[in-house]
Scaffold this motif. Structure first.
Motif, PDB file in Angstrom:
ATOM      1  N   THR A 269      47.360  70.907  60.631  1.00  0.00           N
ATOM      2  CA  THR A 269      47.994  72.142  60.186  1.00  0.00           C
ATOM      3  C   THR A 269      49.502  72.083  60.403  1.00  0.00           C
ATOM      4  OG1 THR A 269      46.016  73.467  60.602  1.00  0.00           O
ATOM      5  CG2 THR A 269      48.117  74.624  60.572  1.00  0.00           C
ATOM      6  N   GLY A 270      49.919  71.631  61.588  1.00  0.00           N
ATOM      7  CA  GLY A 270      51.351  71.519  61.857  1.00  0.00           C
ATOM      8  C   GLY A 270      52.034  70.522  60.951  1.00  0.00           C
ATOM      9  N   LEU A 271      51.416  69.357  60.770  1.00  0.00           N
ATOM     10  CA  LEU A 271      52.001  68.339  59.886  1.00  0.00           C
ATOM     11  C   LEU A 271      52.033  68.830  58.442  1.00  0.00           C
ATOM     12  CD1 LEU A 271      50.340  65.116  61.356  1.00  0.00           C
ATOM     13  CD2 LEU A 271      52.678  65.939  61.730  1.00  0.00           C
ATOM     14  N   GLY A 272      50.980  69.558  58.031  1.00  0.00           N
ATOM     15  CA  GLY A 272      50.957  70.102  56.671  1.00  0.00           C
ATOM     16  C   GLY A 272      52.064  71.112  56.449  1.00  0.00           C
ATOM     17  N   ALA A 273      52.351  71.942  57.454  1.00  0.00           N
ATOM     18  CA  ALA A 273      53.435  72.914  57.328  1.00  0.00           C
ATOM     19  C   ALA A 273      54.787  72.218  57.224  1.00  0.00           C
ATOM     20  CB  ALA A 273      53.407  73.876  58.519  1.00  0.00           C
ATOM     21  N   ILE A 274      54.968  71.142  57.981  1.00  0.00           N
ATOM     22  CA  ILE A 274      56.213  70.379  57.889  1.00  0.00           C
ATOM     23  C   ILE A 274      56.371  69.791  56.482  1.00  0.00           C
ATOM     24  CG2 ILE A 274      57.451  68.362  58.750  1.00  0.00           C
ATOM     25  CD1 ILE A 274      56.107  68.862  61.469  1.00  0.00           C
ATOM     26  N   ALA A 275      55.282  69.227  55.961  1.00  0.00           N
ATOM     27  CA  ALA A 275      55.339  68.633  54.621  1.00  0.00           C
ATOM     28  C   ALA A 275      55.605  69.698  53.557  1.00  0.00           C
ATOM     29  CB  ALA A 275      54.024  67.902  54.334  1.00  0.00           C
ATOM     30  N   ALA A 276      54.951  70.867  53.680  1.00  0.00           N
ATOM     31  CA  ALA A 276      55.157  71.940  52.708  1.00  0.00           C
ATOM     32  C   ALA A 276      56.591  72.461  52.769  1.00  0.00           C
ATOM     33  CB  ALA A 276      54.166  73.069  52.969  1.00  0.00           C
ATOM     34  N   GLY A 277      57.138  72.536  53.998  1.00  0.00           N
ATOM     35  CA  GLY A 277      58.527  72.958  54.113  1.00  0.00           C
ATOM     36  C   GLY A 277      59.473  71.977  53.439  1.00  0.00           C
ATOM     37  N   GLY A 278      59.228  70.678  53.612  1.00  0.00           N
ATOM     38  CA  GLY A 278      60.038  69.675  52.934  1.00  0.00           C
ATOM     39  C   GLY A 278      59.890  69.737  51.427  1.00  0.00           C
ATOM     40  N   TYR A 279      58.676  70.052  50.973  1.00  0.00           N
ATOM     41  CA  TYR A 279      58.406  70.194  49.532  1.00  0.00           C
ATOM     42  C   TYR A 279      59.253  71.322  48.948  1.00  0.00           C
ATOM     43  CZ  TYR A 279      55.371  70.061  45.375  1.00  0.00           C
ATOM     44  OH  TYR A 279      54.872  69.926  44.111  1.00  0.00           O
ATOM     45  N   ALA A 280      59.342  72.436  49.702  1.00  0.00           N
ATOM     46  CA  ALA A 280      60.139  73.563  49.232  1.00  0.00           C
ATOM     47  C   ALA A 280      61.632  73.254  49.297  1.00  0.00           C
ATOM     48  CB  ALA A 280      59.821  74.799  50.074  1.00  0.00           C
ATOM     49  N   LEU A 298      48.665  77.798  58.777  1.00  0.00           N
ATOM     50  CA  LEU A 298      49.403  77.866  60.044  1.00  0.00           C
ATOM     51  C   LEU A 298      49.013  79.125  60.819  1.00  0.00           C
ATOM     52  CD1 LEU A 298      51.588  76.049  61.351  1.00  0.00           C
ATOM     53  CD2 LEU A 298      53.287  77.682  60.531  1.00  0.00           C
ATOM     54  N   VAL A 299      48.921  80.251  60.123  1.00  0.00           N
ATOM     55  CA  VAL A 299      48.516  81.492  60.786  1.00  0.00           C
ATOM     56  C   VAL A 299      47.111  81.367  61.349  1.00  0.00           C
ATOM     57  CG1 VAL A 299      47.968  83.920  60.415  1.00  0.00           C
ATOM     58  CG2 VAL A 299      50.042  82.958  59.435  1.00  0.00           C
TER      59      VAL A 299
END
Length: 370
Positions: A269-280, A298-299
């Motif tokens: 979940t944490g790694l996915g949020a980092i990747a999604a943030g980079g995507y944005a 994440l929530v």
């Protein structure tokens, strides 16, 4: 940017979360007996008499006692009736299937049904459970298992105070050894400021979704939400590492193993949020939907899964309790904010698509007949 209708995006987010919940159930059930937080601090203070290579400590927010034996000689842990319960030595860790403690200690509440063969007076039957030098178990002598607090705590719950001193008996050959420790009441923190901070963060981040997507300000808002979501992802990874260390992981290999076996979904979940943030941040297509999905995960897996961290004095993370609360609050605020911002932007894009005039196809003129 690809315009995804809001209703379709909501259905996809819901379906994805349901699938993640279904897949995560076995892992959550496996680790469900580790406390998410408590107001009782258990500490192992000494092994008496001291023996080089024999150490004890509390792990999992005091939920388990860990005994490590590298002395080269077997050491037995005695159960609640003085019977042999565990044997730890050069050959690994063995449990006595005839000891009632073998079954009672499988849950932190000690409510496991005893096996018919459990008999503390019977000859031990040893079963190997590990090839390492360490054993970890719930020990009722180190825990407070009553539904209500001790009388002295009820009289003054605002003061840190000793509940009791405890002893877990060991045996090495003919020598008696004791693991000694303490159990203290630690007043819980006020969770209200942390929830207020998480709510304000959610509202401020979510408001970025109101900025028109097709403008320069909208691009900056998208990048800002992405950066904050990545920060929430980093906080989740840090909390997951701290929780794995608190569970007793040692060294890089032990840490990686603990992350992959005990904290898989939180780490992903944490790694996915980092990747999604980079995507944005890269302003890629479908970034709005990615923000909403990663924020929801994440929530769910980092924030809502750890509410006790905000309201308990002893938390399941190595390091200061205030740091653990800060990390969980970041996960809640940035995750919920990303969901709100992503869905608002998707809704705006869908509404703009509905109101965009469609030009009729031009019909080629029919040549005039002579």
């Amino acid at each position: 940017m690809i315009r995804v209708p809001l209703r379709r995006a909501g259905l996809v987010v819901t379906a994805a979360l349901a699938a993640l919940l279904a897949l995560a159930t076995p892992a959550a059930a496996h680790g469900a007996d580790a406390p998410d937080g408590t107001n009782y601090r258990a500490e192992a203070t000494a092994v008496s008499p001291a023996r080089p290579g024999l150490t004890a400590r509390m792990v999992e927010a005091g939920g388990r006692l860990e005994l490590t034996n590298t002395t080269g000689q077997d050491v037995e842990v005695l159960g609640y009736s003085g019977e042999p319960y565990l044997r730890i030595g050069p050959g690994g860790v063995y449990e006595n299937t005839r000891s009632p403690a073998t079954y009672l200690n499988r849950t932190i509440a000690g409510d496991t049904q005893l096996s018919p063969e459990a008999d503390p007076a019977a000859t031990p039957v040893w079963q190997r459970i590990s090839d390492g030098p360490s054993a970890r178990w719930h020990d009722q002598r180190t825990l407070w298992l009553e539904s209500g607090p001790p009388p002295q705590v009820s009289a003054d719950p605002s003061r840190e105070q000793r509940v009791r001193d405890w002893v877990v008996p060991l045996r090495a050959g003919d020598q008696s050894i004791e693991v000694r420790g303490t159990l203290d009441w630690v007043p819980p923190p006020d969770a209200y400021p942390w929830w207020v901070t998480a709510t304000l963060g959610f509202l401020l981040i979510g408001a970025a979704g109101l900025v028109p997507a097709g403008t320069a300000a909208g691009v900056r808002a998208l990048r800002g939400v992405g950066a904050l979501l990545a920060l929430g992802g980093l906080a989740t990874v840090a909390f997951t590492i701290g929780r794995t260390l608190d569970a007793g992981a040692e060294g890089v290999g032990g840490l990686l193993l603990g992350l992959l076996t005990g904290q898989t979904w939180a780490l992903l979940t944490g790694l996915g949020a980092i990747a999604a943030g980079g995507y944005a941040l890269a302003r890629r297509e479908a970034a709005d939907f990615t923000l909403a999905l990663a924020g929801a995960c994440l929530v769910l897996f980092a924030g809502a899964a750890n509410p006790a961290v905000l309201s308990r004095s002893v938390v399941p993370m190595s390091g200061p309790a205030a740091l653990a609360r800060t990390l969980v609050t970041l996960a809640l605020a940035t995750g919920a904010g990303a969901v709100a911002a992503g869905l608002l932007r998707l809704h705006s894009a869908a509404r703009a698509a509905r109101h965009t005039p469609r030009h009729p196809r031009s019909i080629p003129a029919t040549p005039a007949r002579r």
